[in-house]
Every structure is written in structure tokens, then in C-alpha cells.
Design an enzyme around this catalytic site. Structure first.
Site, PDB file in Angstrom:
ATOM      1  N   ARG A  46      13.758  13.082 -13.008  1.00  0.00           N
ATOM      2  CA  ARG A  46      12.513  13.298 -12.688  1.00  0.00           C
ATOM      3  C   ARG A  46      11.511  13.296 -13.823  1.00  0.00           C
ATOM      4  O   ARG A  46      10.424  12.811 -13.874  1.00  0.00           O
ATOM      5  CB  ARG A  46      12.347  14.934 -12.177  1.00  0.00           C
ATOM      6  CG  ARG A  46      11.002  15.387 -11.906  1.00  0.00           C
ATOM      7  CD  ARG A  46      10.888  16.528 -10.930  1.00  0.00           C
ATOM      8  NE  ARG A  46      12.041  17.516 -10.906  1.00  0.00           N
ATOM      9  CZ  ARG A  46      12.200  18.334 -12.152  1.00  0.00           C
ATOM     10  NH1 ARG A  46      11.247  18.446 -13.147  1.00  0.00           N
ATOM     11  NH2 ARG A  46      13.090  19.160 -12.141  1.00  0.00           N
ATOM     12  N   TYR A  98      -9.837   5.283   2.086  1.00  0.00           N
ATOM     13  CA  TYR A  98      -8.831   5.255   2.944  1.00  0.00           C
ATOM     14  C   TYR A  98      -8.602   6.855   3.587  1.00  0.00           C
ATOM     15  O   TYR A  98      -8.842   7.865   2.952  1.00  0.00           O
ATOM     16  CB  TYR A  98      -7.557   5.011   1.983  1.00  0.00           C
ATOM     17  CG  TYR A  98      -6.302   5.311   2.768  1.00  0.00           C
ATOM     18  CD1 TYR A  98      -5.934   4.675   3.730  1.00  0.00           C
ATOM     19  CD2 TYR A  98      -5.398   6.246   2.073  1.00  0.00           C
ATOM     20  CE1 TYR A  98      -4.642   4.957   4.562  1.00  0.00           C
ATOM     21  CE2 TYR A  98      -4.154   6.610   2.927  1.00  0.00           C
ATOM     22  CZ  TYR A  98      -3.642   5.987   4.054  1.00  0.00           C
ATOM     23  OH  TYR A  98      -2.421   6.082   4.737  1.00  0.00           O
ATOM     24  N   ASP A 170      -9.865   3.914  -7.592  1.00  0.00           N
ATOM     25  CA  ASP A 170      -9.094   3.516  -6.917  1.00  0.00           C
ATOM     26  C   ASP A 170      -8.874   1.875  -6.808  1.00  0.00           C
ATOM     27  O   ASP A 170      -9.980   1.484  -6.221  1.00  0.00           O
ATOM     28  CB  ASP A 170      -8.974   4.150  -5.373  1.00  0.00           C
ATOM     29  CG  ASP A 170      -7.723   3.827  -4.485  1.00  0.00           C
ATOM     30  OD1 ASP A 170      -7.199   2.790  -4.660  1.00  0.00           O
ATOM     31  OD2 ASP A 170      -7.383   4.507  -3.567  1.00  0.00           O
ATOM     32  N   LYS A 195       0.917  -1.838  -2.020  1.00  0.00           N
ATOM     33  CA  LYS A 195       0.107  -2.617  -1.487  1.00  0.00           C
ATOM     34  C   LYS A 195       0.408  -4.082  -2.388  1.00  0.00           C
ATOM     35  O   LYS A 195       1.383  -4.436  -2.492  1.00  0.00           O
ATOM     36  CB  LYS A 195      -1.525  -2.428  -1.458  1.00  0.00           C
ATOM     37  CG  LYS A 195      -1.586  -1.261  -1.046  1.00  0.00           C
ATOM     38  CD  LYS A 195      -1.155  -0.811   0.638  1.00  0.00           C
ATOM     39  CE  LYS A 195      -1.417   0.336   1.270  1.00  0.00           C
ATOM     40  NZ  LYS A 195      -0.437   1.238   1.634  1.00  0.00           N
TER      41      LYS A 195
HETATM   42  O1  P1T Z   1       0.185   4.781   1.278  1.00  0.00           O
HETATM   43  P1  P1T Z   1       0.172   5.251  -0.270  1.00  0.00           P
HETATM   44  O2  P1T Z   1       0.968   4.255  -0.961  1.00  0.00           O
HETATM   45  O3  P1T Z   1       0.336   6.558  -0.200  1.00  0.00           O
HETATM   46  O4  P1T Z   1      -1.242   4.888  -0.582  1.00  0.00           O
HETATM   47  C1  P1T Z   1      -2.543   5.613  -0.180  1.00  0.00           C
HETATM   48  C2  P1T Z   1      -3.626   4.813  -0.412  1.00  0.00           C
HETATM   49  C3  P1T Z   1      -4.350   5.025  -1.420  1.00  0.00           C
HETATM   50  N1  P1T Z   1      -5.558   4.237  -1.624  1.00  0.00           N
HETATM   51  C4  P1T Z   1      -5.816   3.152  -0.856  1.00  0.00           C
HETATM   52  C5  P1T Z   1      -7.190   2.473  -0.993  1.00  0.00           C
HETATM   53  C6  P1T Z   1      -4.958   2.987   0.162  1.00  0.00           C
HETATM   54  O5  P1T Z   1      -5.289   1.602   0.896  1.00  0.00           O
HETATM   55  C7  P1T Z   1      -3.777   3.614   0.463  1.00  0.00           C
HETATM   56  C8  P1T Z   1      -3.106   3.397   1.534  1.00  0.00           C
HETATM   57  N2  P1T Z   1      -3.630   2.664   2.701  1.00  0.00           N
HETATM   58  C9  P1T Z   1      -3.104   2.158   3.713  1.00  0.00           C
HETATM   59  C10 P1T Z   1      -1.698   2.614   4.292  1.00  0.00           C
HETATM   60  C11 P1T Z   1      -3.820   1.188   4.473  1.00  0.00           C
HETATM   61  O6  P1T Z   1      -3.176   0.825   5.674  1.00  0.00           O
HETATM   62  O7  P1T Z   1      -5.028   1.311   4.473  1.00  0.00           O
END
Ligand code: P1T
Length: 381
Positions: A46, A98, A170, A195
Site C-alpha cells: 500500500r 464528469y 483534470d 482513459k
Molecule cells: O472512472 P475513473 O477512472 O474513476 O475516472 C473518473 C473520471 C475523472 N475525470 C474525467 C474527466 C473522467 O472522464 C472520468 C471518468 N469518465 C468516464 C467514465 C466517462 O465515460 O466519461
């Protein structure tokens, strides 16, 4: 070192003990100590794991930061940032963002006394108007998800500096291939590494990168204290994904541009939201701040009927209807019922996330095939 070399070599080293070119997947929870506290730099996974560490170093290199941190998801990375604050602290955030970020802010952290103010940051004066002595963080998502608004990071940095508040960006949609917020002066860069950084739709992961040691130490403390870390196998996969980030992004941008123009000229399409168009309201900022315009876009079908949007996404075949974005394969989504369903209808409609909006993540397939897929799906409406 240029970005295209950094993706493959930046802060990356061969395994010291074997010469392995890729870091081994150190699938271990703990590490032998010869005497209490006497170890080879790792105590417990961790706190630190060599595969994760290799990835964290690569993240830092790509974003031109000094410290990288990897988390179990993008939201876990945002969660760590929010834990820097105490009840009464105020955060000014982009109003189009998001849905899961909005949910974390409003449904989890408001309960603990953090105050969120959502503003349209396309006009940065809206931010200044909301700053108080309690403001501690400005949260920027650019391009925004899913409306593809572009926020002028340098203008927001001026406001953050004048008021001595932190600025987090972000960078999920843009990636460091397109923009480098830390170089512009931001304090924290955040990613859903799920992503483009991972790039293959096979891992859920988050990342933070900072320059400042004191801030990094606070975040490392929270990463270990709260424990939302990613595993070694996932770290390996994202490290592998990063090595082709520049090549993938180049193709995402090329395909994205062609798909955006196709949609714009299609008689059944109403609006296409893509920052590469000269008449996009923030096109000049995008041109200045980003290297290219990316492969994300949203659009509406003429008439603005939800049923038509649903028909289109149901009939696309190469564009898979799915949550997420940024993988090699093209995806489509219906934000109002999928990624942004957690934002109340009145709120999301204010920013343009209507029931007729479709979002595309244009992948790196043959662009002619992608356009044909869209042409065929649009025959149904
Ligand atoms: O899904 P996660 O890895 O927890 O990330 C969250 C997140 C944060 N910021 C942005 C700009 C994002 O697009 C996302 C996650 N977005 C999707 C799952 C989506 O389909 O837009």
C-alpha cells in the site's frame, strides 16, 4: 528529451537486478526485513510497490512534474486531493465536468463540510466573482466532459496565484500529449488513467502529478493513509500503454478531425461540439493551449429528440455503446443517461447536456470505416 521519447524512456529504467527491459510485475503485498525497519526501500505494497513506483515515475516525467502518484481509479485520485481540505473550505469547480466528479463533490464531500461552487469557466471572471477568503482550490477540467468547452488555464492560474489558492487540472481528455498544465503553472494534474494513459480499456486507474515537494508529501501521506492504490498488474499494463501514448494520440487527433468534419456536414446533424472548429467559442484558447484538438466530441441530431439519439447509439457497430473513453477502440455514449446521469437534469441541461446529446470517443481504427459506421447508423433517424 522530446515527449515522443519520454513516453518510452522518461524516468524509466531497466530492472537493476536482472536487466529486464520492462519492470517486473512485483505481485507481492510485503517485503522481507533483515531487522525491524531495515529493508530495501519497500515495506508494504500500500505504501510502495516497485511496479507502481516505476509507473509513478513515468507519470511524473510525462507531465513535467517531480512527483507522481497512482490510485485505484480517477475518482480515488480526486478523493485524495479533497482530503487536503477541512470543513468550511471552498472549492470553485468547472460547471461542466464528469458526472462522477460532480457526484463525489456534492454527494460525498459536501456532507463533510466542503463547499463547492460550480461556475462557467469559459469566462474566467466568473471565477474571480466567487473567490472568498475560504477558497482553497480551483478545479478545472478542460476540455470539459462532455461539452468540449476549453478553459484558459493560464488565465485561471493568474486568479489562483493572486488569491493564493491551489489549482488542479483534470487532464484526462487532453493528456500531456496535448497540454501540460504544470508547465503553465498549475499545482496538481489529475488523470483518469483508465482513459488515454492506459489506452486499451483494460484497467481502471487514477493519477496525480505535482511539482512541489510539500504538496507531494501531503498527497503521498493520504495515498498511504487512505489506501486507494492500484495493483502491480494494473501498473504494468498502464506503463505498457504509456509507451504508445504519443502514437495513439496522433491518430486519435487525425481521426477525430475527420469524424468531426463529417458530422458537421451531415444533413441530419444539428450541433457538433469539437474545439478544432474555428467557430467553436473557445477555439482560439484551444489553439494556443493545446497541441491538437483530440478525439473526443459530442453532437446532437436535428430535432433534438432523445429517441433519435438512442436510435443512433443503438445502431452504431464499430462505435461500442459504453461508458468510458480514450481506448484504441471507438466508443459512443449517451451522457444524460450514462456518464452524467448523476447530475440533476436541470443542472446538466444548463450546460448543454440534453437528452439528445451523443458523445464519441474516436478510436484509432481506419477512419473510413468509422465514418461509414456513422453514415449507416444515421440512416435510421
Ligand atoms: O472512472 P475513473 O477512472 O474513476 O475516472 C473518473 C473520471 C475523472 N475525470 C474525467 C474527466 C473522467 O472522464 C472520468 C471518468 N469518465 C468516464 C467514465 C466517462 O465515460 O466519461
Amino acid at each position: 528529451m522530446q515527449f515522443n521519447t519520454k513516453t518510452i524512456h522518461g524516468n524509466q529504467h531497466h530492472d537493476a537486478s536482472t536487466g529486464a527491459v520492462m519492470p517486473p510485475i512485483y505481485q507481492t503485498s510485503t517485503y522481507a526485513q533483515t531487522s525491524p525497519g531495515v529493508h530495501k526501500g519497500y515495506e508494504y505494497s500500500r505504501t510502495g510497490n516497485p511496479t507502481r513506483h516505476a509507473l509513478e515515475e513515468a507519470f511524473a516525467s510525462l507531465e513535467n512534474g517531480n512527483y507522481g502518484l497512482a490510485f485505484g481509479s480517477g475518482l480515488a485520485a480526486i478523493d485524495a486531493i479533497l482530503k487536503l481540505f477541512v470543513p468550511g473550505d471552498e472549492i470553485i469547480a468547472t460547471n461542466d465536468l464528469y458526472g462522477g466528479t460532480y457526484r463525489l463533490f456534492t454527494k460525498v464531500y459536501e456532507k463533510f463540510g466542503l463547499v463547492f461552487k460550480f461556475v462557467d469557466m469559459q469566462n474566467t471572471e466568473n471565477i474571480s466573482a466567487q473567490v472568498t477568503s475560504n477558497t482553497k482550490l480551483i478545479w478545472v477540467e478542460t476540455p470539459t466532459n462532455p461539452m468540449m468547452n476549453i478553459i484558459d488555464i493560464e488565465a485561471v492560474i493568474q486568479i489562483a496565484r493572486q488569491n493564493k489558492v491551489l489549482l488542479a487540472v483534470d487532464n484526462t481528455f487532453a493528456t500531456p500529449y496535448l497540454q501540460l498544465p504544470l508547465d503553465m503553472g498549475a499545482d496538481i494534474v489529475m488523470h483518469s488513467a483508465t482513459k488515454y494513459l492506459g489506452g486499451h480499456s483494460d484497467v481502471v486507474m487514477g493519477a496525480l502529478v505535482v511539482k512541489d515537494k510539500e504538496l507531494a508529501d501531503k498527497l503521498y501521506f493520504l495515498q498511504n493513509a487512505s489506501g486507494a492504490v492500484c495493483g502491480p498488474m494494473d501498473s504494468f499494463l498502464v506503463l505498457r500503454g504509456l509507451k504508445t501514448l504519443h502514437v495513439r494520440m496522433q491518430r486519435h487527433c487525425e481521426n477525430g478531425a475527420q469524424v468531426a468534419v463529417y458530422l458537421k456536414n451531415h444533413p441530419k446533424i444539428d450541433k457538433v461540439y469539437w474545439p478544432g472548429f474555428e467557430n467553436h467559442p473557445n477555439h482560439e484558447i484551444a489553439r494556443r493551449q493545446m497541441k491538437d484538438f483530440g478525439g473526443m466530441m459530442s453532437f446532437t441530431v436535428k430535432g433534438n429528440h432523445k429517441a433519435d439519439a438512442i436510435t443512433v447509439v443503438e445502431n452504431l457497430k464499430l462505435f461500442t455503446l459504453a461508458e468510458s473513453l480514450g481506448g484504441v477502440e471507438s466508443l459512443c455514449g449517451h451522457p444524460a443517461t450514462m456518464t452524467h446521469a448523476s447530475i440533476p437534469k436541470e443542472e446538466r441541461e444548463k450546460t448543454g447536456v440534453t437528452d439528445s446529446l451523443i458523445r464519441l470517443s474516436v478510436g484509432i481504427e481506419d477512419v473510413g470505416d468509422l465514418i461509414e459506421d456513422l453514415r449507416l447508423a444515421l440512416l435510421h433517424v
